[in-house]
Design a protein around this motif. Structure first.
Motif, PDB file in Angstrom:
ATOM      1  N   HIS A  51       0.827  -1.204   0.000  1.00  0.00           N
ATOM      2  CA  HIS A  51       0.000   0.000   0.000  1.00  0.00           C
ATOM      3  C   HIS A  51       0.863   1.256   0.000  1.00  0.00           C
ATOM      4  O   HIS A  51       0.642   2.204   0.753  1.00  0.00           O
ATOM      5  N   VAL A  52       1.859   1.246  -0.877  1.00  0.00           N
ATOM      6  CA  VAL A  52       2.777   2.364  -1.040  1.00  0.00           C
ATOM      7  C   VAL A  52       2.631   2.898  -2.460  1.00  0.00           C
ATOM      8  O   VAL A  52       2.505   2.129  -3.413  1.00  0.00           O
ATOM      9  N   GLY A  53       2.652   4.219  -2.602  1.00  0.00           N
ATOM     10  CA  GLY A  53       2.533   4.821  -3.923  1.00  0.00           C
ATOM     11  C   GLY A  53       1.166   4.571  -4.534  1.00  0.00           C
ATOM     12  O   GLY A  53       0.177   4.301  -3.834  1.00  0.00           O
ATOM     13  N   THR A  54       1.085   4.653  -5.843  1.00  0.00           N
ATOM     14  CA  THR A  54      -0.177   4.399  -6.538  1.00  0.00           C
ATOM     15  C   THR A  54      -0.447   2.902  -6.489  1.00  0.00           C
ATOM     16  O   THR A  54       0.301   2.103  -7.045  1.00  0.00           O
ATOM     17  N   HIS A  55      -1.523   2.517  -5.812  1.00  0.00           N
ATOM     18  CA  HIS A  55      -1.792   1.093  -5.598  1.00  0.00           C
ATOM     19  C   HIS A  55      -3.294   0.832  -5.550  1.00  0.00           C
ATOM     20  O   HIS A  55      -4.097   1.759  -5.420  1.00  0.00           O
ATOM     21  N   ILE A  56      -3.655  -0.436  -5.624  1.00  0.00           N
ATOM     22  CA  ILE A  56      -5.055  -0.839  -5.590  1.00  0.00           C
ATOM     23  C   ILE A  56      -5.316  -1.680  -4.344  1.00  0.00           C
ATOM     24  O   ILE A  56      -4.471  -2.479  -3.933  1.00  0.00           O
ATOM     25  N   ASP A  57      -6.463  -1.458  -3.729  1.00  0.00           N
ATOM     26  CA  ASP A  57      -6.918  -2.269  -2.602  1.00  0.00           C
ATOM     27  C   ASP A  57      -7.915  -3.306  -3.102  1.00  0.00           C
ATOM     28  O   ASP A  57      -8.912  -2.959  -3.745  1.00  0.00           O
ATOM     29  N   LEU A 165     -15.195  -2.055  -0.352  1.00  0.00           N
ATOM     30  CA  LEU A 165     -14.601  -3.363  -0.641  1.00  0.00           C
ATOM     31  C   LEU A 165     -15.555  -4.500  -0.300  1.00  0.00           C
ATOM     32  O   LEU A 165     -15.572  -5.535  -0.978  1.00  0.00           O
ATOM     33  N   GLY A 166     -16.385  -4.307   0.730  1.00  0.00           N
ATOM     34  CA  GLY A 166     -17.363  -5.325   1.090  1.00  0.00           C
ATOM     35  C   GLY A 166     -18.485  -5.477   0.091  1.00  0.00           C
ATOM     36  O   GLY A 166     -19.212  -6.475   0.089  1.00  0.00           O
ATOM     37  N   ASN A 167     -18.612  -4.470  -0.786  1.00  0.00           N
ATOM     38  CA  ASN A 167     -19.646  -4.510  -1.822  1.00  0.00           C
ATOM     39  C   ASN A 167     -19.059  -4.548  -3.228  1.00  0.00           C
ATOM     40  O   ASN A 167     -19.736  -4.210  -4.206  1.00  0.00           O
ATOM     41  N   GLY A 168     -17.789  -4.974  -3.321  1.00  0.00           N
ATOM     42  CA  GLY A 168     -17.194  -5.225  -4.629  1.00  0.00           C
ATOM     43  C   GLY A 168     -16.632  -4.029  -5.355  1.00  0.00           C
ATOM     44  O   GLY A 168     -16.256  -4.145  -6.532  1.00  0.00           O
ATOM     45  N   VAL A 169     -16.553  -2.862  -4.697  1.00  0.00           N
ATOM     46  CA  VAL A 169     -15.965  -1.682  -5.330  1.00  0.00           C
ATOM     47  C   VAL A 169     -14.494  -1.601  -4.931  1.00  0.00           C
ATOM     48  O   VAL A 169     -14.171  -1.444  -3.750  1.00  0.00           O
ATOM     49  N   LEU A 170     -13.600  -1.724  -5.892  1.00  0.00           N
ATOM     50  CA  LEU A 170     -12.168  -1.652  -5.625  1.00  0.00           C
ATOM     51  C   LEU A 170     -11.756  -0.202  -5.376  1.00  0.00           C
ATOM     52  O   LEU A 170     -12.472   0.733  -5.764  1.00  0.00           O
ATOM     53  N   ILE A 171     -10.606  -0.012  -4.745  1.00  0.00           N
ATOM     54  CA  ILE A 171     -10.132   1.321  -4.399  1.00  0.00           C
ATOM     55  C   ILE A 171      -8.702   1.504  -4.895  1.00  0.00           C
ATOM     56  O   ILE A 171      -7.843   0.655  -4.654  1.00  0.00           O
ATOM     57  N   ILE A 172      -8.462   2.599  -5.598  1.00  0.00           N
ATOM     58  CA  ILE A 172      -7.108   2.998  -5.975  1.00  0.00           C
ATOM     59  C   ILE A 172      -6.774   4.282  -5.222  1.00  0.00           C
ATOM     60  O   ILE A 172      -7.580   5.218  -5.196  1.00  0.00           O
ATOM     61  N   GLU A 173      -5.581   4.309  -4.625  1.00  0.00           N
ATOM     62  CA  GLU A 173      -5.141   5.462  -3.842  1.00  0.00           C
ATOM     63  C   GLU A 173      -3.851   6.038  -4.404  1.00  0.00           C
ATOM     64  O   GLU A 173      -3.100   5.349  -5.087  1.00  0.00           O
ATOM     65  N   ASN A 174      -3.616   7.319  -4.104  1.00  0.00           N
ATOM     66  CA  ASN A 174      -2.373   8.004  -4.487  1.00  0.00           C
ATOM     67  C   ASN A 174      -2.209   8.153  -5.999  1.00  0.00           C
ATOM     68  O   ASN A 174      -1.132   7.904  -6.548  1.00  0.00           O
ATOM     69  N   LEU A 175      -3.270   8.565  -6.671  1.00  0.00           N
ATOM     70  CA  LEU A 175      -3.131   8.887  -8.091  1.00  0.00           C
ATOM     71  C   LEU A 175      -2.257  10.129  -8.274  1.00  0.00           C
ATOM     72  O   LEU A 175      -2.167  10.987  -7.391  1.00  0.00           O
ATOM     73  N   ALA A 176      -1.652  10.244  -9.428  1.00  0.00           N
ATOM     74  CA  ALA A 176      -0.858  11.415  -9.804  1.00  0.00           C
ATOM     75  C   ALA A 176      -1.492  12.090 -11.027  1.00  0.00           C
ATOM     76  O   ALA A 176      -2.289  11.474 -11.752  1.00  0.00           O
ATOM     77  N   ASN A 177      -1.178  13.385 -11.212  1.00  0.00           N
ATOM     78  CA  ASN A 177      -1.450  14.040 -12.501  1.00  0.00           C
ATOM     79  C   ASN A 177      -2.927  14.078 -12.879  1.00  0.00           C
ATOM     80  O   ASN A 177      -3.261  14.202 -14.057  1.00  0.00           O
ATOM     81  N   VAL A 178      -3.829  13.978 -11.905  1.00  0.00           N
ATOM     82  CA  VAL A 178      -5.260  13.882 -12.223  1.00  0.00           C
ATOM     83  C   VAL A 178      -5.796  15.166 -12.849  1.00  0.00           C
ATOM     84  O   VAL A 178      -6.739  15.134 -13.646  1.00  0.00           O
ATOM     85  N   SER A 179      -5.190  16.298 -12.535  1.00  0.00           N
ATOM     86  CA  SER A 179      -5.660  17.567 -13.106  1.00  0.00           C
ATOM     87  C   SER A 179      -5.539  17.590 -14.628  1.00  0.00           C
ATOM     88  O   SER A 179      -6.214  18.383 -15.297  1.00  0.00           O
TER      89      SER A 179
END
Length: 211
Positions: A51-57, A165-179
């Motif tokens: 769970h470091v940098g841009t990653h998926i849960d 996550l309990g309802n099947g929605v994955l999570i991505i954290e620490n995105l870059a450059n989204v603007s």
């Protein structure tokens, strides 16, 4: 091919030994264990959490019998992106979804502007949090992934993580450059993680704007 590649937008932070980590997590360790001058090849060894940098849960991160990353169908990592502009908002509320035309299988990309603080001391403090109503609406719409330019949608004891996550929605954290997506109202997302049998994985997230 060259024109297609130029149109792609990389939403991923570069991974290196100085990556900021969630408070309490181990810092990544990257060690060079072979060098061309002595060994005729370069090789590096990595030690660190998922769970470091841009990653998926994956669901396993917060659900006892949840799926690991390796069990998630690869089709889940492709989808139509929907940009939610949350800049200037103190929270990521359900009101931000008005007019967004969110549909089943979409990948929701939230822009708070927090990615610009990624290597600053306050990155893990005071960032906008996802409200329960926002999460409930994503679950109701059956979206595939919530992707954020913040380090987490919530804080301990992580109720939003558990809802999504309990309802099947994955999570991505620490995105870059989204603007960079602001001028592209329509785009596709590819978010391919390493096929780890664990609760999360680094992920390369790329947006392909529509012509």
């Amino acid at each position: 091919m060259e024109m297609t590649m130029k149109a792609l937008i990389d939403l991923t932070h570069s991974f290196d030994h100085s990556m900021p980590v969630y408070p309490g997590d181990d810092c990544p360790e990257i060690t060079q264990i072979a060098r061309i001058a002595e060994d005729e090849y370069n090789e590096f060894c990595f030690r660190g959490g998922m769970h470091v940098g841009t990653h998926i849960d994956a669901p396993l991160h917060m659900v006892a019998d949840g799926q690991p990353v390796s069990a998630i169908p690869v089709s889940r990592f492709f989808g139509r992106g929907r940009l939610i502009d949350a800049r200037g908002s103190s929270e990521i509320s359900v009101d931000l979804l008005k007019g967004a035309r969110v549909e089943r299988g979409d990948i929701i990309v939230v822009l708070t502007g927090w990615h610009e603080r990624f290597r600053k001391a306050d990155y893990f403090a005071d960032h906008p949090l996802v409200t329960p109503a926002f999460a409930e609406e994503l679950i109701r719409k059956e979206v595939s992934i919530l992707a954020l330019d913040t380090p987490t949608p919530d804080r301990h004891p992580f109720p939003i993580h558990k809802m999504l996550l309990g309802n099947g929605v994955l999570i991505i954290e620490n995105l870059a450059n989204v603007s960079s997506l602001v001028d592209h109202p329509s785009f596709e997302i590819v978010a391919l993680p390493a096929k780890y049998q664990w609760d999360g994985a680094p992920v390369r997230v790329v947006a392909k704007p529509s012509p």
